[in-house]
Design a protein around this motif. Structure first.
Motif, short mmCIF file in Angstrom:
data_model
loop_
_atom_site.label_atom_id
_atom_site.label_comp_id
_atom_site.label_asym_id
_atom_site.label_seq_id
_atom_site.Cartn_x
_atom_site.Cartn_y
_atom_site.Cartn_z
N GLN A 267 -4.68 1.44 0.70
CA GLN A 267 -5.69 0.75 -0.10
C GLN A 267 -6.08 -0.57 0.56
O GLN A 267 -5.21 -1.39 0.89
CB GLN A 267 -5.15 0.46 -1.51
CG GLN A 267 -4.81 1.70 -2.31
CD GLN A 267 -6.03 2.57 -2.56
OE1 GLN A 267 -7.12 2.06 -2.85
NE2 GLN A 267 -5.86 3.88 -2.45
N PRO A 268 -7.38 -0.82 0.78
CA PRO A 268 -7.82 -2.08 1.40
C PRO A 268 -7.38 -3.28 0.57
O PRO A 268 -7.51 -3.29 -0.66
CB PRO A 268 -9.35 -1.95 1.42
CG PRO A 268 -9.61 -0.48 1.33
CD PRO A 268 -8.50 0.08 0.50
N GLY A 269 -6.83 -4.28 1.24
CA GLY A 269 -6.43 -5.51 0.56
C GLY A 269 -5.19 -5.38 -0.29
O GLY A 269 -4.86 -6.31 -1.05
N ALA A 272 -2.38 -8.30 -0.08
CA ALA A 272 -2.77 -9.55 -0.72
C ALA A 272 -2.75 -9.40 -2.24
O ALA A 272 -2.33 -10.32 -2.97
CB ALA A 272 -4.17 -9.96 -0.25
N GLN A 273 -3.19 -8.25 -2.73
CA GLN A 273 -3.18 -8.03 -4.17
C GLN A 273 -1.75 -7.98 -4.71
O GLN A 273 -1.45 -8.53 -5.78
CB GLN A 273 -3.90 -6.73 -4.50
CG GLN A 273 -5.40 -6.76 -4.21
CD GLN A 273 -6.05 -5.39 -4.35
OE1 GLN A 273 -5.47 -4.47 -4.93
NE2 GLN A 273 -7.26 -5.24 -3.81
N HIS A 276 -0.38 -11.53 -4.79
CA HIS A 276 -0.94 -12.28 -5.91
C HIS A 276 -0.28 -11.85 -7.22
O HIS A 276 0.10 -12.70 -8.05
CB HIS A 276 -2.45 -12.03 -5.99
CG HIS A 276 -3.11 -12.69 -7.16
ND1 HIS A 276 -3.39 -14.04 -7.20
CD2 HIS A 276 -3.52 -12.17 -8.37
CE1 HIS A 276 -3.95 -14.33 -8.37
NE2 HIS A 276 -4.04 -13.22 -9.09
#
Length: 344
Positions: A267-269, A272-273, A276
């Motif tokens: 999954q893109p990103g 970072a997700q 967070h």
């Protein structure tokens, strides 16, 4: 091999064992009358740990808990700390539960009573009843499987077949010594690769040796594919004091460790997700990437992207906590970063 040959085969292996059996600390005492607690700790420890490496863990654990009463009275956190590095921590949790049961009911006196303890399966019950009471129960482990598969030139031995052969060969007069002898033979002579057939007391009866290709028996097992797990983890504090969370699940349940959050690398990103979400849960502020660590556990390869963070829950003394090797690798990143920022 005929039934008439069995007494000669048994005599040959037991004579070899009497001369060359391994001198291990849990084997102290009269044959078939081993100290039940020490034998029990050793058998549980060695289920997933080789003897050479397990000796240090064994001595450390017995120093911390020299009796079953001491183990039963100890907090689980102390037991997990003493088990640290051995892996498969369900073994330690079950051993602790079983020790508490034994202090209430007494040490097992039969195979059935050993089998009734938490974490004790058919192999361990057979081993402990034969080692400590000379009970006529044959063990079935990886070494026994390999020795019997080669003896009978059986390429695909099933667990039931191995148990049947082990039961048939078990020496009725010295079952404990026989079990130890078969396991020692598999561990030191009839090894998975390059078996030492010239030094084997059973070579005259061995079908695999007669085939000329003893290493082909048994055929390699099909191993499950290694599952790859990606996650982010945060280090709030330093290598000495950090925010730690209690793990759950069968693999690392009960241990403390750095907060982490898995993600799907497709999954893109996603990293970072995940970072967070993890910091939001901890009420922490993410910082720089410290590095990446990888560790293989059972059939799972776990890779962490480890970030520094600030804020969050209170810190815990790392030195007194039971941690996985993956957590120790992650904590080492903080030490290396500090050295790079403040070189000596």
């Amino acid at each position: 091999m005929s039934d008439a040959e069995q007494p000669r085969l048994r005599a040959a292996l037991l004579a070899w064992f009497d001369r060359q059996g391994r001198d291990l600390p849990w084997r102290q005492g009269p044959e078939g009358r081993r100290d039940p607690y020490r034998a029990w700790v050793a058998e549980v420890l060695l289920q997933q740990t080789q003897v050479a490496r397990g000796l240090g863990y064994y001595h450390r654990f017995l120093t911390a808990f020299p009796s079953v009463q001491a183990l039963a009275a100890a907090p689980l956190d102390d037991v997990l700390k003493a088990w640290e590095g051995c892996g498969y921590y369900a073994r330690a949790r079950n051993l602790h539960r079983a020790a508490q049961q034994v202090t209430r009911e007494g040490l097992p006196r039969t195979h059935a009573e050993w089998l009734a303890l938490p974490g004790v399966g058919p192999y361990t019950a057979a081993a402990l009843s034969s080692f400590t009471q000379n009970a006529p129960h044959a063990v079935n482990d990886g070494n026994v499987r390999r020795v019997l598969a080669r003896l009978h030139a059986e390429p695909a031995p099933t667990p039931r077949w191995v148990q049947q052969q082990a039961d048939a060969l078990l020496d009725p007069a010295r079952p404990g010594a026989w079990n130890e002898a078969v396991m020692d033979l598999g561990a030191t002579v009839c090894t998975p690769k390059r078996p030492q057939c010239g030094a084997c007391p059973l070579s005259g009866w061995c079908g695999a040796r007669a085939s000329g290709q003893p290493g082909d028996y048994p055929a390699p097992k099909t191993r499950p594919a290694v599952q790859t797990v990606q996650a982010v983890a945060v280090l709030i504090g330093n290598a000495q004091c950090a925010v730690l969370e209690r793990r759950d699940g069968a693999l690392l349940g009960g241990l403390l460790g750095l907060p982490s959050q898995p993600f799907d690398p497709a999954q893109p990103g996603a990293p970072a997700q995940a970072l967070h979400a993890l910091c939001a849960r901890l009420n922490a502020v993410p910082g720089p990437l410290l590095g990446e660590v990888t560790h293989t556990m059972t059939h799972r390869q776990v890779t962490w992207q480890v970030y520094a963070a600030t804020g969050g829950p209170p810190l815990t003394d790392v030195g007194s906590a039971a941690l996985s090797r993956l957590d120790h690798k992650a904590l080492a990143l903080a030490g290396r970063r500090a050295q790079s920022l403040f070189p000596v």
